[in-house]
Design a protein around this motif. Sequence first.
Motif, PDB file in Angstrom:
ATOM      1  N   VAL A  78      31.125  59.095  74.117  1.00 49.94           N
ATOM      2  CA  VAL A  78      30.822  59.208  72.704  1.00 49.94           C
ATOM      3  C   VAL A  78      31.956  59.900  71.961  1.00 49.94           C
ATOM      4  CG1 VAL A  78      29.154  60.129  71.052  1.00 49.94           C
ATOM      5  CG2 VAL A  78      28.396  59.353  73.292  1.00 49.94           C
ATOM      6  N   CYS A  79      32.174  59.482  70.747  1.00 50.65           N
ATOM      7  CA  CYS A  79      32.953  60.284  69.818  1.00 50.65           C
ATOM      8  C   CYS A  79      34.434  60.012  69.766  1.00 50.65           C
ATOM      9  CB  CYS A  79      32.701  61.751  70.081  1.00 50.65           C
ATOM     10  SG  CYS A  79      32.842  62.692  68.602  1.00 50.65           S
ATOM     11  N   CYS A  80      35.106  60.811  69.064  1.00 51.20           N
ATOM     12  CA  CYS A  80      36.417  60.482  68.512  1.00 51.20           C
ATOM     13  C   CYS A  80      37.579  60.863  69.404  1.00 51.20           C
ATOM     14  CB  CYS A  80      36.575  61.139  67.174  1.00 51.20           C
ATOM     15  SG  CYS A  80      35.045  61.647  66.438  1.00 51.20           S
ATOM     16  N   TYR A  81      38.173  61.945  69.115  1.00 47.19           N
ATOM     17  CA  TYR A  81      39.367  62.262  69.900  1.00 47.19           C
ATOM     18  C   TYR A  81      39.469  63.758  70.115  1.00 47.19           C
ATOM     19  CZ  TYR A  81      42.336  64.257  66.214  1.00 47.19           C
ATOM     20  OH  TYR A  81      42.889  65.058  65.266  1.00 47.19           O
ATOM     21  N   ILE A  82      40.337  64.130  71.049  1.00 48.06           N
ATOM     22  CA  ILE A  82      40.515  65.540  71.378  1.00 48.06           C
ATOM     23  C   ILE A  82      41.813  66.003  70.725  1.00 48.06           C
ATOM     24  CG2 ILE A  82      40.756  67.164  73.273  1.00 48.06           C
ATOM     25  CD1 ILE A  82      39.223  65.201  75.012  1.00 48.06           C
ATOM     26  N   PRO A  83      41.745  66.978  69.834  1.00 44.02           N
ATOM     27  CA  PRO A  83      42.965  67.405  69.138  1.00 44.02           C
ATOM     28  C   PRO A  83      43.868  68.273  70.025  1.00 44.02           C
ATOM     29  CG  PRO A  83      41.104  68.673  68.345  1.00 44.02           C
ATOM     30  CD  PRO A  83      40.555  67.701  69.342  1.00 44.02           C
ATOM     31  N   PHE A  92      49.551  56.901  80.579  1.00 44.07           N
ATOM     32  CA  PHE A  92      49.187  55.506  80.867  1.00 44.07           C
ATOM     33  C   PHE A  92      47.790  55.100  80.411  1.00 44.07           C
ATOM     34  CE2 PHE A  92      52.401  56.820  83.955  1.00 44.07           C
ATOM     35  CZ  PHE A  92      53.347  55.830  83.773  1.00 44.07           C
ATOM     36  N   GLY A  93      46.956  56.092  80.047  1.00 45.95           N
ATOM     37  CA  GLY A  93      45.566  55.794  79.725  1.00 45.95           C
ATOM     38  C   GLY A  93      45.380  55.148  78.368  1.00 45.95           C
ATOM     39  N   GLU A  94      44.195  54.602  78.194  1.00 39.48           N
ATOM     40  CA  GLU A  94      43.774  53.959  76.942  1.00 39.48           C
ATOM     41  C   GLU A  94      43.856  54.941  75.762  1.00 39.48           C
ATOM     42  OE1 GLU A  94      42.628  50.580  75.143  1.00 39.48           O
ATOM     43  OE2 GLU A  94      42.514  50.677  77.332  1.00 39.48           O
ATOM     44  N   GLU A  95      43.543  56.212  76.015  1.00 40.74           N
ATOM     45  CA  GLU A  95      43.586  57.219  74.947  1.00 40.74           C
ATOM     46  C   GLU A  95      44.873  58.032  74.976  1.00 40.74           C
ATOM     47  OE1 GLU A  95      39.809  58.984  76.082  1.00 40.74           O
ATOM     48  OE2 GLU A  95      38.994  58.324  74.180  1.00 40.74           O
ATOM     49  N   GLY A  96      45.829  57.583  75.792  1.00 42.92           N
ATOM     50  CA  GLY A  96      47.135  58.232  75.869  1.00 42.92           C
ATOM     51  C   GLY A  96      48.188  57.375  75.187  1.00 42.92           C
ATOM     52  N   LEU A  97      49.445  57.506  75.661  1.00 42.95           N
ATOM     53  CA  LEU A  97      50.548  56.803  75.002  1.00 42.95           C
ATOM     54  C   LEU A  97      50.626  55.324  75.365  1.00 42.95           C
ATOM     55  CD1 LEU A  97      53.469  59.411  75.174  1.00 42.95           C
ATOM     56  CD2 LEU A  97      51.594  59.226  73.529  1.00 42.95           C
ATOM     57  N   GLY A  98      49.834  54.913  76.341  1.00 43.43           N
ATOM     58  CA  GLY A  98      49.818  53.491  76.698  1.00 43.43           C
ATOM     59  C   GLY A  98      51.148  52.976  77.206  1.00 43.43           C
ATOM     60  N   TYR A  99      51.886  53.797  77.980  1.00 46.57           N
ATOM     61  CA  TYR A  99      53.153  53.337  78.559  1.00 46.57           C
ATOM     62  C   TYR A  99      52.953  51.998  79.273  1.00 46.57           C
ATOM     63  CZ  TYR A  99      56.237  57.479  78.149  1.00 46.57           C
ATOM     64  OH  TYR A  99      57.064  58.479  77.719  1.00 46.57           O
ATOM     65  N   THR A 100      53.930  51.104  79.114  1.00 43.37           N
ATOM     66  CA  THR A 100      53.848  49.803  79.778  1.00 43.37           C
ATOM     67  C   THR A 100      55.003  49.560  80.734  1.00 43.37           C
ATOM     68  OG1 THR A 100      55.004  48.767  77.931  1.00 43.37           O
ATOM     69  CG2 THR A 100      52.588  48.723  77.872  1.00 43.37           C
ATOM     70  N   LEU A 101      55.958  50.512  80.792  1.00 39.46           N
ATOM     71  CA  LEU A 101      57.104  50.355  81.687  1.00 39.46           C
ATOM     72  C   LEU A 101      57.240  51.577  82.584  1.00 39.46           C
ATOM     73  CD1 LEU A 101      59.968  49.097  79.315  1.00 39.46           C
ATOM     74  CD2 LEU A 101      58.921  47.818  81.171  1.00 39.46           C
ATOM     75  N   GLY A 102      57.685  51.367  83.822  1.00 40.18           N
ATOM     76  CA  GLY A 102      57.959  52.474  84.724  1.00 40.18           C
ATOM     77  C   GLY A 102      59.211  52.161  85.527  1.00 40.18           C
ATOM     78  N   ARG A 103      60.097  53.157  85.655  1.00 41.36           N
ATOM     79  CA  ARG A 103      61.301  52.957  86.477  1.00 41.36           C
ATOM     80  C   ARG A 103      61.095  53.687  87.793  1.00 41.36           C
ATOM     81  NH1 ARG A 103      67.063  55.397  85.579  1.00 41.36           N
ATOM     82  NH2 ARG A 103      68.470  53.886  86.571  1.00 41.36           N
ATOM     83  N   VAL A 104      61.434  53.030  88.875  1.00 38.37           N
ATOM     84  CA  VAL A 104      61.207  53.597  90.204  1.00 38.37           C
ATOM     85  C   VAL A 104      62.537  53.681  90.954  1.00 38.37           C
ATOM     86  CG1 VAL A 104      59.954  53.346  92.388  1.00 38.37           C
ATOM     87  CG2 VAL A 104      58.905  52.544  90.247  1.00 38.37           C
ATOM     88  N   PRO A 105      62.980  54.895  91.309  1.00 37.92           N
ATOM     89  CA  PRO A 105      64.215  55.012  92.091  1.00 37.92           C
ATOM     90  C   PRO A 105      64.031  54.442  93.506  1.00 37.92           C
ATOM     91  CG  PRO A 105      63.671  57.107  91.025  1.00 37.92           C
ATOM     92  CD  PRO A 105      62.455  56.219  90.916  1.00 37.92           C
ATOM     93  N   ILE A 106      65.031  53.678  93.960  1.00 41.96           N
ATOM     94  CA  ILE A 106      65.059  53.178  95.337  1.00 41.96           C
ATOM     95  C   ILE A 106      65.747  54.268  96.155  1.00 41.96           C
ATOM     96  CG2 ILE A 106      65.961  51.369  96.870  1.00 41.96           C
ATOM     97  CD1 ILE A 106      65.949  49.468  94.453  1.00 41.96           C
ATOM     98  N   TYR A 118      40.895  70.269  79.609  1.00 40.59           N
ATOM     99  CA  TYR A 118      41.202  69.976  78.210  1.00 40.59           C
ATOM    100  C   TYR A 118      42.554  69.309  78.063  1.00 40.59           C
ATOM    101  CZ  TYR A 118      41.248  70.504  73.162  1.00 40.59           C
ATOM    102  OH  TYR A 118      41.259  70.241  71.818  1.00 40.59           O
ATOM    103  N   CYS A 119      42.583  68.202  77.337  1.00 39.76           N
ATOM    104  CA  CYS A 119      43.871  67.582  77.017  1.00 39.76           C
ATOM    105  C   CYS A 119      43.698  66.693  75.794  1.00 39.76           C
ATOM    106  CB  CYS A 119      44.385  66.771  78.213  1.00 39.76           C
ATOM    107  SG  CYS A 119      46.142  66.422  78.118  1.00 39.76           S
ATOM    108  N   ASP A 120      44.611  66.823  74.841  1.00 35.59           N
ATOM    109  CA  ASP A 120      44.501  66.045  73.601  1.00 35.59           C
ATOM    110  C   ASP A 120      44.706  64.550  73.865  1.00 35.59           C
ATOM    111  OD1 ASP A 120      47.258  67.277  74.009  1.00 35.59           O
ATOM    112  OD2 ASP A 120      47.751  65.705  72.571  1.00 35.59           O
ATOM    113  N   THR A 121      44.084  63.739  73.014  1.00 39.45           N
ATOM    114  CA  THR A 121      44.198  62.284  73.132  1.00 39.45           C
ATOM    115  C   THR A 121      44.679  61.720  71.792  1.00 39.45           C
ATOM    116  OG1 THR A 121      41.918  61.954  72.415  1.00 39.45           O
ATOM    117  CG2 THR A 121      42.293  62.170  74.788  1.00 39.45           C
ATOM    118  N   VAL A 122      44.926  60.419  71.788  1.00 39.60           N
ATOM    119  CA  VAL A 122      45.305  59.745  70.545  1.00 39.60           C
ATOM    120  C   VAL A 122      44.019  59.242  69.884  1.00 39.60           C
ATOM    121  CG1 VAL A 122      46.775  57.966  69.525  1.00 39.60           C
ATOM    122  CG2 VAL A 122      47.385  58.963  71.743  1.00 39.60           C
TER     123      VAL A 122
END
Length: 516
Positions: free
Chosen positions: A22-27, A134-148, A45-49
């Motif tokens: 329920v409800c809106c967002y965490i400031p 990566f979450g729906e209520e986070g920054l929604g990153y779509t790319l990740g770099r992985v060192p070999i 506790y962690c703020d969301t978008v």
Amino acid sequence: MEVCLKQSILFLSVLSLQLFCVCCYIPCATREVEYGYVCVCNSTYCDTVPQIEPLSTGQYQIYTTSKNNLGFSSSVGAFSSSSNSTASVQISVANLSDTHQTIIGFGGAFSDSTGINVLSLPEEAQQLLLESYFGEEGLGYTLGRVPIGGTDFSTKAYTYCDGEDLTLEEFTLADEDYSYKLPLIKKAIDLKGDKQLLLLASAWSSPAWTKSTNSIKGSGNLKEEYYDWWAKYFIKFFEAYESNGVIFWAVTTQNEPVQGFLATDVPNLRFSFNNLKTWIKDYFGPTIRNSTFKDLKIVTYDDGRDFLPLLQMVVLSDEEVLEYIDGVGVHWYTDFFIPASFLNYAKSDKKDLFVIGTEASNGFLKFFDLIPPVMLGSWSRGVNYINNIFDDLEYGMAGWIDWNMALDPSGGPTFIDNFVDSPIIVNSTLGEFYKQPMFYALGHFSKFVLPDSVRVTTEVSSGKIRTLAFNRPDNKTVLIISNDSDDDVEVDIVIESISSTINIQSKSINSLLIKL
Ligand SMILES: *[C@@H]1O[C@H](CO)[C@@H](O)[C@H](O)[C@H]1NC(C)=O
Ligand SMILES: *[C@@H]1O[C@H](CO)[C@@H](O)[C@H](O)[C@H]1NC(C)=O
Ligand SMILES: *[C@@H]1O[C@H](CO)[C@@H](O)[C@H](O)[C@H]1NC(C)=O
Ligand SMILES: *[C@@H]1O[C@H](CO)[C@@H](O)[C@H](O)[C@H]1NC(C)=O
Ligand SMILES: *[C@@H]1O[C@H](CO)[C@@H](O)[C@H](O)[C@H]1NC(C)=O
Ligand SMILES: *[C@@H]1O[C@H](CO)[C@@H](O)[C@H](O)[C@H]1NC(C)=O
Ligand SMILES: CC(=O)N[C@H]1CO[C@H](CO)[C@@H](O)[C@@H]1O
């Protein structure tokens, strides 16, 4: 907008037991720190978008982050067809069909140090950190770099075949992959749900015994007799990750092949442009394209802007190389003295190549220890990111990948003491982490400029503010607007035939979503 805490309510219906969120967002839980403000997160506790509101035609939602008000605040307004503004600044998007590059995405790197820091937190806080990116209520990153293998942001130098083995039978992933990289990557993939996380792999160094210097640390050339072996090593890496359930989207041909030698201790493999060309067209390209990983995007260069003219002249001019490569990766470390117009050299007139920012990090310029690697709460480091992403996107970049996603308060661990800053700083003794202005700066792009968005031409009547606009795949248009001045600015925004006057706060970055 109403602000309240997210809570889960058990709702018993006749048919089933359902969990409703329920409800809106965490400031932001703001804390004043040495160089400004951070948002503090812990296990509970962690703020969301704030969520994106359903908009009707002509309505907009604006998200704002400012120097003195971190986190995302959001409000809704409307455009109208009558233009009668007295605002001092005009932003105009005159023609939504006047388009430029298509966006691939935004993200960060799964370095060993990122994993070490994330895992140093209590489990609930680990989850909130990964959700923040990566979450729906986070920054929604779509790319990740992985060192070999290892990098300077590891606790030691290593590759997957440190003992001399021409058959690659002894190739084996490291403990670091199983402890730090794979678990985080899998959680990030889970958080994306049915949305894609595009992974890009890059190697820092080949094993010591394949290099002219016989050391993983520092720069050495790949001995020519190992050109074929080194190409096959990549296939082994993709097989090993695939057997752990991780599939890659792209691979770079070498991390910093040109100027890695400047950092004498960093694990690095050096290629002259001629050798890079030879290795790609005679070994790496054919090996990848003739493997089960033939659909990987091959991204070349993966180095600073400064040597792009030479790259274009020697490598991007070669049609056999062009057959294999899909894009050009560019690092940010020379951007403070090389203009963004150098990105024009990342192009070829014979083939459309995408350009993508593959590494960026504040705090690497220490000037003999006069500037600390981590400047906790620094707004100006957020502005560095904002201006850099604006410059890069204006010159056609399709994506932008940050370096370490989380570091400790000193900017490590890094086994060669190459400390730098990160959008998230983890304090493991307190079990909390700090989201810096850089986190929100990058978030205004990653959250709102979705993959497959297309940049459209914008005009601004004064140098006071910067803006970029994109048509998103959901048919909304988004404007990213920033100003670094000390005063609020009234801005009249005109999109084709509708307009609205909006107050842009001093020292702020804004994302304005409009349904047209
Ligand atoms: C976690 O953060 C919240 C919000 O700042 C605070 O109220 C709470 O006391 C913190 N919990 C711990 C264990 O520090
Ligand atoms: C336009 O602005 C002028 C002066 O501010 C005002 O008199 C007029 O009513 C406005 N017209 C519209 C259509 O809002
Ligand atoms: C808008 O841009 C498109 C693509 O450049 C062009 O074909 C069209 O003529 C432009 N429309 C106007 C009204 O200028
Ligand atoms: C591709 O692989 C097959 C067998 O795996 C081999 O016979 C062929 O020569 C390879 N082609 C190239 C271009 O490497
Ligand atoms: C991390 O926590 C310790 C207390 O355990 C504190 O002394 C230190 O200042 C904190 N570091 C930062 C960067 O906040
Ligand atoms: C976007 O607009 C196009 C053309 O009007 C339409 O075909 C498409 O279904 C729309 N997409 C969404 C996600 O609304
Ligand atoms: C990011 C940006 O363009 N900031 C500008 C905001 O306005 C001041 C003048 O008031 C400019 O100096 C900044 O460059």
